[in-house]
Motif scaffolding. Structure first.
Motif, PDB file in Angstrom:
ATOM      1  N   LEU A 109      40.615  31.051  28.401  1.00 50.47           N
ATOM      2  CA  LEU A 109      39.326  31.728  28.460  1.00 50.47           C
ATOM      3  C   LEU A 109      39.044  32.449  27.139  1.00 50.47           C
ATOM      4  O   LEU A 109      39.945  33.003  26.508  1.00 50.47           O
ATOM      5  N   ARG A 110      37.777  32.437  26.746  1.00 51.98           N
ATOM      6  CA  ARG A 110      37.391  33.179  25.555  1.00 51.98           C
ATOM      7  C   ARG A 110      37.380  34.677  25.828  1.00 51.98           C
ATOM      8  O   ARG A 110      37.676  35.488  24.937  1.00 51.98           O
ATOM      9  N   PHE A 111      37.026  35.069  27.030  1.00 51.76           N
ATOM     10  CA  PHE A 111      36.974  36.483  27.391  1.00 51.76           C
ATOM     11  C   PHE A 111      37.589  36.667  28.774  1.00 51.76           C
ATOM     12  O   PHE A 111      37.382  35.857  29.661  1.00 51.76           O
ATOM     13  N   GLY A 112      38.334  37.751  28.949  1.00 50.99           N
ATOM     14  CA  GLY A 112      38.837  38.100  30.264  1.00 50.99           C
ATOM     15  C   GLY A 112      40.074  37.335  30.689  1.00 50.99           C
ATOM     16  O   GLY A 112      40.718  36.640  29.891  1.00 50.99           O
ATOM     17  N   ALA A 113      40.391  37.471  31.986  1.00 50.63           N
ATOM     18  CA  ALA A 113      41.597  36.854  32.536  1.00 50.63           C
ATOM     19  C   ALA A 113      41.378  36.525  34.003  1.00 50.63           C
ATOM     20  O   ALA A 113      40.525  37.112  34.673  1.00 50.63           O
ATOM     21  N   VAL A 114      42.162  35.560  34.513  1.00 50.78           N
ATOM     22  CA  VAL A 114      42.133  35.154  35.921  1.00 50.78           C
ATOM     23  C   VAL A 114      43.487  35.497  36.537  1.00 50.78           C
ATOM     24  O   VAL A 114      44.538  35.185  35.958  1.00 50.78           O
ATOM     25  N   HIS A 115      43.462  36.150  37.710  1.00 50.68           N
ATOM     26  CA  HIS A 115      44.695  36.565  38.374  1.00 50.68           C
ATOM     27  C   HIS A 115      44.778  35.926  39.758  1.00 50.68           C
ATOM     28  O   HIS A 115      43.783  35.825  40.466  1.00 50.68           O
ATOM     29  N   GLY A 116      45.989  35.526  40.125  1.00 50.92           N
ATOM     30  CA  GLY A 116      46.214  34.933  41.432  1.00 50.92           C
ATOM     31  C   GLY A 116      46.863  35.878  42.417  1.00 50.92           C
ATOM     32  O   GLY A 116      47.079  35.513  43.580  1.00 50.92           O
ATOM     33  N   SER A 117      47.199  37.100  41.971  1.00 49.28           N
ATOM     34  CA  SER A 117      47.811  38.086  42.870  1.00 49.28           C
ATOM     35  C   SER A 117      47.318  39.477  42.490  1.00 49.28           C
ATOM     36  O   SER A 117      46.915  39.726  41.345  1.00 49.28           O
ATOM     37  N   LEU A 118      47.371  40.381  43.457  1.00 48.90           N
ATOM     38  CA  LEU A 118      46.957  41.752  43.178  1.00 48.90           C
ATOM     39  C   LEU A 118      47.902  42.427  42.196  1.00 48.90           C
ATOM     40  O   LEU A 118      47.494  43.294  41.423  1.00 48.90           O
ATOM     41  N   GLU A 119      49.169  42.017  42.215  1.00 47.17           N
ATOM     42  CA  GLU A 119      50.135  42.595  41.273  1.00 47.17           C
ATOM     43  C   GLU A 119      49.743  42.283  39.833  1.00 47.17           C
ATOM     44  O   GLU A 119      49.852  43.136  38.943  1.00 47.17           O
ATOM     45  N   GLU A 120      49.280  41.045  39.583  1.00 45.46           N
ATOM     46  CA  GLU A 120      48.837  40.680  38.240  1.00 45.46           C
ATOM     47  C   GLU A 120      47.599  41.486  37.843  1.00 45.46           C
ATOM     48  O   GLU A 120      47.476  41.947  36.706  1.00 45.46           O
ATOM     49  N   LEU A 121      46.671  41.641  38.770  1.00 41.69           N
ATOM     50  CA  LEU A 121      45.466  42.418  38.496  1.00 41.69           C
ATOM     51  C   LEU A 121      45.817  43.866  38.182  1.00 41.69           C
ATOM     52  O   LEU A 121      45.284  44.462  37.231  1.00 41.69           O
ATOM     53  N   VAL A 122      46.728  44.443  38.953  1.00 40.26           N
ATOM     54  CA  VAL A 122      47.136  45.832  38.740  1.00 40.26           C
ATOM     55  C   VAL A 122      47.771  45.995  37.362  1.00 40.26           C
ATOM     56  O   VAL A 122      47.559  47.004  36.673  1.00 40.26           O
ATOM     57  N   GLU A 123      48.550  45.008  36.934  1.00 35.72           N
ATOM     58  CA  GLU A 123      49.176  45.084  35.609  1.00 35.72           C
ATOM     59  C   GLU A 123      48.114  45.154  34.511  1.00 35.72           C
ATOM     60  O   GLU A 123      48.246  45.905  33.540  1.00 35.72           O
ATOM     61  N   THR A 124      47.037  44.375  34.661  1.00 38.29           N
ATOM     62  CA  THR A 124      45.943  44.433  33.696  1.00 38.29           C
ATOM     63  C   THR A 124      45.267  45.793  33.724  1.00 38.29           C
ATOM     64  O   THR A 124      44.948  46.375  32.677  1.00 38.29           O
ATOM     65  N   ILE A 125      45.041  46.326  34.909  1.00 34.31           N
ATOM     66  CA  ILE A 125      44.380  47.633  35.039  1.00 34.31           C
ATOM     67  C   ILE A 125      45.218  48.731  34.385  1.00 34.31           C
ATOM     68  O   ILE A 125      44.688  49.623  33.713  1.00 34.31           O
ATOM     69  N   GLU A 126      46.519  48.672  34.561  1.00 37.89           N
ATOM     70  CA  GLU A 126      47.401  49.716  34.035  1.00 37.89           C
ATOM     71  C   GLU A 126      47.625  49.581  32.531  1.00 37.89           C
ATOM     72  O   GLU A 126      47.718  50.587  31.817  1.00 37.89           O
ATOM     73  N   ARG A 127      47.703  48.350  32.035  1.00 40.52           N
ATOM     74  CA  ARG A 127      48.099  48.142  30.643  1.00 40.52           C
ATOM     75  C   ARG A 127      46.932  47.951  29.687  1.00 40.52           C
ATOM     76  O   ARG A 127      47.120  47.990  28.475  1.00 40.52           O
ATOM     77  N   ARG A 128      45.739  47.705  30.209  1.00 44.74           N
ATOM     78  CA  ARG A 128      44.604  47.454  29.332  1.00 44.74           C
ATOM     79  C   ARG A 128      44.407  48.633  28.381  1.00 44.74           C
ATOM     80  O   ARG A 128      44.357  49.785  28.795  1.00 44.74           O
ATOM     81  N   TYR A 129      44.286  48.342  27.095  1.00 38.41           N
ATOM     82  CA  TYR A 129      44.228  49.379  26.066  1.00 38.41           C
ATOM     83  C   TYR A 129      42.927  49.269  25.296  1.00 38.41           C
ATOM     84  O   TYR A 129      42.390  48.170  25.096  1.00 38.41           O
ATOM     85  N   SER A 130      42.402  50.405  24.849  1.00 39.73           N
ATOM     86  CA  SER A 130      41.197  50.428  24.031  1.00 39.73           C
ATOM     87  C   SER A 130      41.440  51.342  22.832  1.00 39.73           C
ATOM     88  O   SER A 130      41.969  52.450  22.997  1.00 39.73           O
ATOM     89  N   PRO A 131      41.091  50.911  21.618  1.00 41.07           N
ATOM     90  CA  PRO A 131      41.249  51.796  20.457  1.00 41.07           C
ATOM     91  C   PRO A 131      40.321  53.005  20.507  1.00 41.07           C
ATOM     92  O   PRO A 131      40.532  53.984  19.803  1.00 41.07           O
TER      93      PRO A 131
END
Length: 400
Positions: free
Chosen positions: A145-167
């Motif tokens: 994907l050019r933008f974003g991500a696709v998750h197959g489990s809530l655990e994967e989604l939670v990892e993105t929510i927790e680790r997503r970083y912004s400068p």
């Protein structure tokens, strides 16, 4: 997780089993707005399944949820449908989420940021796009994907929510400001705030300070002053030890300037208290060195100290500073990639914060007890794995 359900009776509601699982996986620093309705000028009304806000990292993550009657065989980027295992083609949810993201971005940039994040440029505000589908599994072929991500489990989604970083994190440093932000987000995204959520966000009732806590804070301030004094003495010693090269001109023509009168020894004043051995050490006279024949270059601030000072100046105002300002400065420094190797020297951090405070304000009134323990507690509350350095306990660094 703090859940803000839709306030519209006509909107869909999140499945209780999903909400329960998210409560298990996410801490209260994550705000979750479900079944949002977003109005943006020039765009269709967007129906957003979930919008997550990480109040520590300062990031927004939009998540489109899809469930299909068969496993997903192929995940495609925008412009192509997804394919299920039974051969059925379904509308591309990445495209749907992209349209929703445009509406959410407009609201955050032009409605929320102007009041709550005025220090962040509009172009730097970019919520992250994601799609969750339990029918996506290990056998699913995924086009990049050019933008974003696709998750197959809530655990994967939670990892993105927790680790997503912004400068440019969208963080409100005060408790009162967080409550105002929560009300604004709930209003713009048509969600409600329960009393339980309000109690967790609202400012706590001030508690009378315990004398023992204040005594411990004074000891901590003395320790911070010792560290600051040690750094100044090291700087002064390095300046005094700078070698002077005698050129032929200096040997042939010695200086005829009148000798400088000996100056009175200066003292370092701390607090008005009975002189203990520690206070006596700090109030001892510091002899002045005679001026050197040649001027030594000024000592430059190290890059590490410069980065640490940047976070303190950015998050801790000189007036009306509160514990949340100190917390925001420490967490920003702890997660700074430039400070990853050195870690955060708690003594230097405390000294820099103390220099920002004016009037009768002091660091002890903002961070109670041991400063190292307080910093570790803030990291733990934010879901950040941190620990004291094995060689130098005054340094706190990220684990791993």
């Amino acid at each position: 997780m703090l859940h803000f359900p839709s306030s519209s009776t006509a909107a869909h509601t999140a499945a209780p089993v999903d909400v329960h699982r998210l409560h298990q996986l996410l801490g209260d620093h994550i705000w979750a707005f479900s079944n949002c309705r977003v109005d943006a000028p020039g765009l269709q009304v967007a129906e957003v399944d979930w919008l997550f806000y990480n109040s520590v990292k300062g990031t927004f993550i939009l998540s489109e949820w899809k469930r299909y009657p068969a496993p997903v065989s192929q995940v495609m980027d925008e412009g192509k449908p997804w394919v299920l295992r039974n051969g059925t083609e379904v509308p591309n949810p990445v495209e749907q989420a992209r349209k929703q993201l445009d509406a959410v971005r407009w609201v955050v940039r032009f409605k929320v940021a102007t009041e709550h994040f005025p220090f962040v440029g509009q172009q730097a505000i970019n919520p992250y796009l994601s799609v969750y589908s339990p029918q996506v599994g290990p056998t699913t072929r995924e086009e990049r994907l050019r933008f974003g991500a696709v998750h197959g489990s809530l655990e994967e989604l939670v990892e993105t929510i927790e680790r997503r970083y912004s400068p440019d994190p969208l963080v409100v440093p005060t408790e009162a400001g967080r409550m105002l932000l929560a009300e604004a987000l709930a209003d713009h995204f048509r969600c409600s705030i329960s009393n339980a959520v309000r109690k967790k966000i609202a400012p706590p009732v001030p508690v009378a300070q315990n004398p023992q806590v204040r005594i411990a804070a004074i000891h901590r301030e003395l320790a911070a002053l010792h560290l600051e004094l040690a750094a100044l003495v090291d700087s002064w010693s390095a300046l005094a030890a700078t070698p002077v090269t005698l050129t032929p001109e200096l040997v042939a023509k010695p200086s005829t300037a009148a000798p400088m009168p000996a100056s009175k020894p200066s003292t370092v004043a701390l607090i008005a208290a009975p002189k203990s051995p520690a206070v006596a050490l700090l109030t001892a006279p510091v002899p002045q060195k005679a001026a050197l024949p040649v001027s030594a270059p000024a000592k430059k601030t190290s890059p590490v100290n410069g980065h640490l000072q940047h976070h303190v100046i950015k998050h801790v105002p000189s007036k009306a500073a509160g514990p949340d300002h100190v917390r925001a400065a420490f967490l920003a420094a702890l997660q700074d990639g430039q400070l990853r190797k050195s870690g955060v020297h708690v003594g230097q951090f405390g000294s820099l914060v103390g220099q920002r405070l004016e009037g009768n304000r002091n660091l002890a009134s903002l961070a109670l007890g041991s400063l190292v323990k307080w910093c570790l507690a803030q990291a733990a509350a934010a879901g950040i794995a941190a620990a004291k350095d094995a060689a130098d306990p005054s340094i706190v660094r990220l684990k791993g």
